[in-house]
Design a protein around this motif. Structure first.
Motif, PDB file in Angstrom:
ATOM      1  N   CYS A 118       0.828  -1.209   0.000  1.00  0.00           N
ATOM      2  CA  CYS A 118       0.000   0.000   0.000  1.00  0.00           C
ATOM      3  C   CYS A 118       0.863   1.259   0.000  1.00  0.00           C
ATOM      4  CB  CYS A 118      -0.941  -0.011   1.200  1.00  0.00           C
ATOM      5  SG  CYS A 118      -2.116  -1.391   1.164  1.00  0.00           S
ATOM      6  N   ASP A 119       1.982   1.225   0.723  1.00  0.00           N
ATOM      7  CA  ASP A 119       2.917   2.349   0.682  1.00  0.00           C
ATOM      8  C   ASP A 119       3.479   2.528  -0.725  1.00  0.00           C
ATOM      9  OD1 ASP A 119       2.513   2.822   3.333  1.00  0.00           O
ATOM     10  OD2 ASP A 119       4.507   2.178   4.000  1.00  0.00           O
ATOM     11  N   ARG A 159      14.909  -0.617   2.776  1.00  0.00           N
ATOM     12  CA  ARG A 159      14.124   0.522   3.261  1.00  0.00           C
ATOM     13  C   ARG A 159      14.655   0.942   4.624  1.00  0.00           C
ATOM     14  NH1 ARG A 159       7.546   1.351   3.778  1.00  0.00           N
ATOM     15  NH2 ARG A 159       7.701   0.013   5.599  1.00  0.00           N
ATOM     16  N   VAL A 160      15.056   2.177   4.726  1.00  0.00           N
ATOM     17  CA  VAL A 160      15.581   2.719   5.981  1.00  0.00           C
ATOM     18  C   VAL A 160      14.439   2.929   6.968  1.00  0.00           C
ATOM     19  CG1 VAL A 160      16.862   4.624   7.038  1.00  0.00           C
ATOM     20  CG2 VAL A 160      17.433   3.856   4.706  1.00  0.00           C
ATOM     21  N   ARG A 161      13.410   3.583   6.493  1.00  0.00           N
ATOM     22  CA  ARG A 161      12.163   3.769   7.236  1.00  0.00           C
ATOM     23  C   ARG A 161      11.100   4.152   6.226  1.00  0.00           C
ATOM     24  NH1 ARG A 161      15.092   8.503   8.174  1.00  0.00           N
ATOM     25  NH2 ARG A 161      13.940  10.476   7.925  1.00  0.00           N
ATOM     26  N   TYR A 182      14.680   5.093   1.264  1.00  0.00           N
ATOM     27  CA  TYR A 182      15.379   3.898   0.816  1.00  0.00           C
ATOM     28  C   TYR A 182      16.850   4.213   0.571  1.00  0.00           C
ATOM     29  CZ  TYR A 182      10.565   2.506  -0.226  1.00  0.00           C
ATOM     30  OH  TYR A 182       9.219   2.230  -0.129  1.00  0.00           O
ATOM     31  N   GLU A 183      17.679   3.198   0.710  1.00  0.00           N
ATOM     32  CA  GLU A 183      19.093   3.294   0.359  1.00  0.00           C
ATOM     33  C   GLU A 183      19.446   2.122  -0.541  1.00  0.00           C
ATOM     34  OE1 GLU A 183      21.271   5.596   4.106  1.00  0.00           O
ATOM     35  OE2 GLU A 183      21.669   3.475   3.708  1.00  0.00           O
ATOM     36  N   ALA A 184      20.335   2.366  -1.494  1.00  0.00           N
ATOM     37  CA  ALA A 184      20.732   1.313  -2.421  1.00  0.00           C
ATOM     38  C   ALA A 184      22.229   1.405  -2.687  1.00  0.00           C
ATOM     39  CB  ALA A 184      19.958   1.427  -3.726  1.00  0.00           C
ATOM     40  N   GLU A 185      22.833   0.248  -2.905  1.00  0.00           N
ATOM     41  CA  GLU A 185      24.262   0.172  -3.189  1.00  0.00           C
ATOM     42  C   GLU A 185      24.473  -0.656  -4.453  1.00  0.00           C
ATOM     43  OE1 GLU A 185      28.435  -1.422  -1.101  1.00  0.00           O
ATOM     44  OE2 GLU A 185      26.495  -1.621  -0.070  1.00  0.00           O
ATOM     45  N   PHE A 186      25.339  -0.183  -5.316  1.00  0.00           N
ATOM     46  CA  PHE A 186      25.673  -0.900  -6.542  1.00  0.00           C
ATOM     47  C   PHE A 186      26.798  -1.884  -6.244  1.00  0.00           C
ATOM     48  CE2 PHE A 186      24.265   3.385  -7.827  1.00  0.00           C
ATOM     49  CZ  PHE A 186      23.140   3.040  -8.569  1.00  0.00           C
ATOM     50  N   LYS A 187      26.519  -3.172  -6.407  1.00  0.00           N
ATOM     51  CA  LYS A 187      27.498  -4.215  -6.134  1.00  0.00           C
ATOM     52  C   LYS A 187      27.967  -4.831  -7.446  1.00  0.00           C
ATOM     53  CE  LYS A 187      26.104  -5.373  -1.425  1.00  0.00           C
ATOM     54  NZ  LYS A 187      25.757  -6.467  -0.492  1.00  0.00           N
ATOM     55  N   LEU A 188      29.253  -4.744  -7.684  1.00  0.00           N
ATOM     56  CA  LEU A 188      29.808  -5.262  -8.933  1.00  0.00           C
ATOM     57  C   LEU A 188      29.718  -6.786  -8.977  1.00  0.00           C
ATOM     58  CD1 LEU A 188      31.393  -4.795 -11.596  1.00  0.00           C
ATOM     59  CD2 LEU A 188      33.496  -5.046 -10.235  1.00  0.00           C
ATOM     60  N   ILE A 189      29.194  -7.304 -10.073  1.00  0.00           N
ATOM     61  CA  ILE A 189      29.213  -8.741 -10.329  1.00  0.00           C
ATOM     62  C   ILE A 189      30.406  -9.078 -11.209  1.00  0.00           C
ATOM     63  CG2 ILE A 189      27.977 -10.681 -11.362  1.00  0.00           C
ATOM     64  CD1 ILE A 189      25.371  -9.334 -10.627  1.00  0.00           C
ATOM     65  N   THR A 190      30.524  -8.403 -12.338  1.00  0.00           N
ATOM     66  CA  THR A 190      31.679  -8.596 -13.212  1.00  0.00           C
ATOM     67  C   THR A 190      31.717  -7.512 -14.277  1.00  0.00           C
ATOM     68  OG1 THR A 190      32.794 -10.133 -14.730  1.00  0.00           O
ATOM     69  CG2 THR A 190      30.399 -10.124 -14.769  1.00  0.00           C
ATOM     70  N   LYS A 191      32.911  -7.203 -14.732  1.00  0.00           N
ATOM     71  CA  LYS A 191      33.086  -6.332 -15.891  1.00  0.00           C
ATOM     72  C   LYS A 191      33.488  -7.144 -17.115  1.00  0.00           C
ATOM     73  CE  LYS A 191      34.127  -2.004 -13.487  1.00  0.00           C
ATOM     74  NZ  LYS A 191      35.072  -0.860 -13.347  1.00  0.00           N
ATOM     75  N   PHE A 194       9.445  -6.758   1.943  1.00  0.00           N
ATOM     76  CA  PHE A 194       9.530  -5.740   0.899  1.00  0.00           C
ATOM     77  C   PHE A 194       9.684  -6.309  -0.506  1.00  0.00           C
ATOM     78  CE2 PHE A 194      11.408  -3.441   4.681  1.00  0.00           C
ATOM     79  CZ  PHE A 194      10.218  -2.822   4.998  1.00  0.00           C
ATOM     80  N   TRP A 195       9.441  -7.611  -0.680  1.00  0.00           N
ATOM     81  CA  TRP A 195       9.428  -8.212  -2.022  1.00  0.00           C
ATOM     82  C   TRP A 195       7.980  -8.429  -2.459  1.00  0.00           C
ATOM     83  CZ3 TRP A 195       9.309 -13.576  -4.247  1.00  0.00           C
ATOM     84  CH2 TRP A 195       9.810 -13.589  -5.572  1.00  0.00           C
ATOM     85  N   LEU A 196       7.741  -8.608  -3.758  1.00  0.00           N
ATOM     86  CA  LEU A 196       6.387  -8.685  -4.302  1.00  0.00           C
ATOM     87  C   LEU A 196       5.835 -10.104  -4.186  1.00  0.00           C
ATOM     88  CD1 LEU A 196       4.232  -6.930  -5.684  1.00  0.00           C
ATOM     89  CD2 LEU A 196       5.210  -7.620  -7.890  1.00  0.00           C
ATOM     90  N   TRP A 197       5.318 -10.449  -3.006  1.00  0.00           N
ATOM     91  CA  TRP A 197       4.826 -11.803  -2.744  1.00  0.00           C
ATOM     92  C   TRP A 197       3.481 -12.097  -3.374  1.00  0.00           C
ATOM     93  CZ3 TRP A 197       8.200 -15.147  -0.998  1.00  0.00           C
ATOM     94  CH2 TRP A 197       9.302 -14.678  -0.282  1.00  0.00           C
ATOM     95  N   SER A 198       2.765 -11.096  -3.853  1.00  0.00           N
ATOM     96  CA  SER A 198       1.445 -11.324  -4.446  1.00  0.00           C
ATOM     97  C   SER A 198       1.540 -11.859  -5.875  1.00  0.00           C
ATOM     98  CB  SER A 198       0.622 -10.034  -4.434  1.00  0.00           C
ATOM     99  OG  SER A 198       1.328  -8.974  -5.058  1.00  0.00           O
ATOM    100  N   HIS A 199       2.745 -11.907  -6.419  1.00  0.00           N
ATOM    101  CA  HIS A 199       2.949 -12.463  -7.755  1.00  0.00           C
ATOM    102  C   HIS A 199       2.981 -13.986  -7.659  1.00  0.00           C
ATOM    103  CE1 HIS A 199       4.290 -12.991 -11.786  1.00  0.00           C
ATOM    104  NE2 HIS A 199       5.554 -13.261 -11.494  1.00  0.00           N
ATOM    105  N   ASP A 200       2.230 -14.663  -8.520  1.00  0.00           N
ATOM    106  CA  ASP A 200       2.177 -16.131  -8.492  1.00  0.00           C
ATOM    107  C   ASP A 200       3.436 -16.686  -9.156  1.00  0.00           C
ATOM    108  OD1 ASP A 200       1.345 -18.684  -8.125  1.00  0.00           O
ATOM    109  OD2 ASP A 200      -0.406 -18.574  -9.447  1.00  0.00           O
ATOM    110  N   ARG A 201       4.553 -16.517  -8.459  1.00  0.00           N
ATOM    111  CA  ARG A 201       5.882 -16.743  -9.036  1.00  0.00           C
ATOM    112  C   ARG A 201       6.160 -18.194  -9.402  1.00  0.00           C
ATOM    113  NH1 ARG A 201       9.439 -17.371 -11.565  1.00  0.00           N
ATOM    114  NH2 ARG A 201      11.467 -16.383 -11.739  1.00  0.00           N
ATOM    115  N   TRP A 202       5.612 -19.129  -8.649  1.00  0.00           N
ATOM    116  CA  TRP A 202       5.993 -20.531  -8.831  1.00  0.00           C
ATOM    117  C   TRP A 202       4.841 -21.363  -9.387  1.00  0.00           C
ATOM    118  CZ3 TRP A 202       7.692 -17.845  -4.358  1.00  0.00           C
ATOM    119  CH2 TRP A 202       9.062 -17.551  -4.378  1.00  0.00           C
TER     120      TRP A 202
END
Length: 324
Positions: free
Chosen positions: A73-74, A235-237, A241-250, A278-286
């Protein structure tokens, strides 16, 4: 339909002018209606949570469930607010901790592919252009709505912070165009959706499920040799929100087939487990299982084909050229 579009646009615009604290009052009311009264997709949510976290108690699962509906809802009211939110307020509420790593990759002449999921407010991630060097071309992949007027409305909102929206079917064409023009770009890929049957080429162990996954992102970024990052977000509050870019590979071309996809889903799962509400659990993922896939489909020369497809049926016998 045009009249309906302008009515929705006007209501959305006026409502978005309200302060976020007022929006959250509406969010609490929507939560009561959605969760307590309607029970929106509650069976899907409850099944997904129970099967994903068999180690958690009933009490813990209900806490995550309620937290998810509060967040959903938020997310809705925060997306509405995106229509008129100033850039300054967006930068205060959606903070990217290390955008310089993207600038460094682009400055070296290498484009950037950014993996993320339907986690926290993924709509606000479209504000990345506010954090990188000016004039850096930033894009995001989206699935166009069937209604062209409302599709235009959502594009208007999603592109307010200068991120370009790319229709899913146009992704490769857009990437190749910038590659030929020698213009390094930054593109975000949300790759945790449920693939169509014919797009299932790989399965991963994800959140305690045998999961069919999209692999198109991997094929594109390896072909174009993009630098690959994962966006780790939390989510901080409420409203921040805060996000960090994490390198996988170049050097994605050095990875084995589907290795990049496997890494992405491991990082996404780790991100989800830290705050699963905070993930989208309403999606019928499986909904799609390997057993059903094996029963209904076959892979021929790398392509998924239905077993009852006309091309798989034996050709009718030719009529003899002679007659008796």
């Amino acid at each position: 339909m045009k009249i309906q579009y302008y009515i929705v646009l006007a209501v959305w615009y006026v409502f978005s002018l309200l302060p976020l604290k007022v929006h959250y009052v509406f969010s609490d009311l929507i939560f009561w209606l959605l969760y307590k009264v309607v029970g929106y997709r509650k069976k899907v949510v409850r099944t997904n949570l129970t099967t994903s976290f068999p180690e958690k108690s009933e009490e813990e699962l209900r806490r995550i469930e309620r937290g998810f509906y509060h967040f959903l809802c938020d997310y809705l009211v925060e997306t509405v607010k995106l229509m008129t939110m100033s850039r300054e307020e967006m930068k205060r509420r959606m903070v990217f901790k290390n955008p310089e790593v993207l600038d460094e990759a682009v400055a070296s002449g290498q484009s950037v592919a950014l993996y993320l999921g339907h986690l926290c407010n993924w709509e606000w991630v479209s504000s990345i252009p506010l954090w990188v060097k000016p004039n850096t071309w930033c894009g995001q992949i989206y699935h166009p709505l069937e209604n062209k007027d409302f599709d235009r409305l959502f594009l208007k909102i999603r592109e307010r912070m200068d991120a370009h929206c790319i229709a899913m079917q146009d992704t490769l064409r857009e990437v190749v165009k910038h590659h030929r023009e020698k213009e390094p770009i930054i593109i975000g890929y949300i790759s945790d959706q449920k693939p169509h049957w014919v797009n299932i080429h790989h399965w991963v162990d994800f959140l305690n499920h045998d999961t069919p996954v999209l692999t198109g992102t991997e094929r594109i970024v390896k072909k174009m040799n993009h630098a690959i990052f994962y966006l780790d977000i939390h989510r901080v509050r409420r409203g921040y929100y805060e996000a960090e870019f994490k390198l996988i590979t170049k050097e994605p071309q050095k990875l084995a087939d589907f290795e990049l996809t496997d890494i992405y889903f491991r990082m996404l799962e780790d991100n989800i487990r830290r705050a699963p509400e905070f993930w989208l659990w309403s999606h019928d993922r499986w909904k799609r299982t390997r057993e059903e896939f094996n029963e209904r489909f076959m892979v021929v020369d790398g392509k998924v084909i239905a077993k009852d497809h006309p091309d798989n049926k034996p050709a009718p016998p030719k009529k003899p050229w002679y007659k008796f």
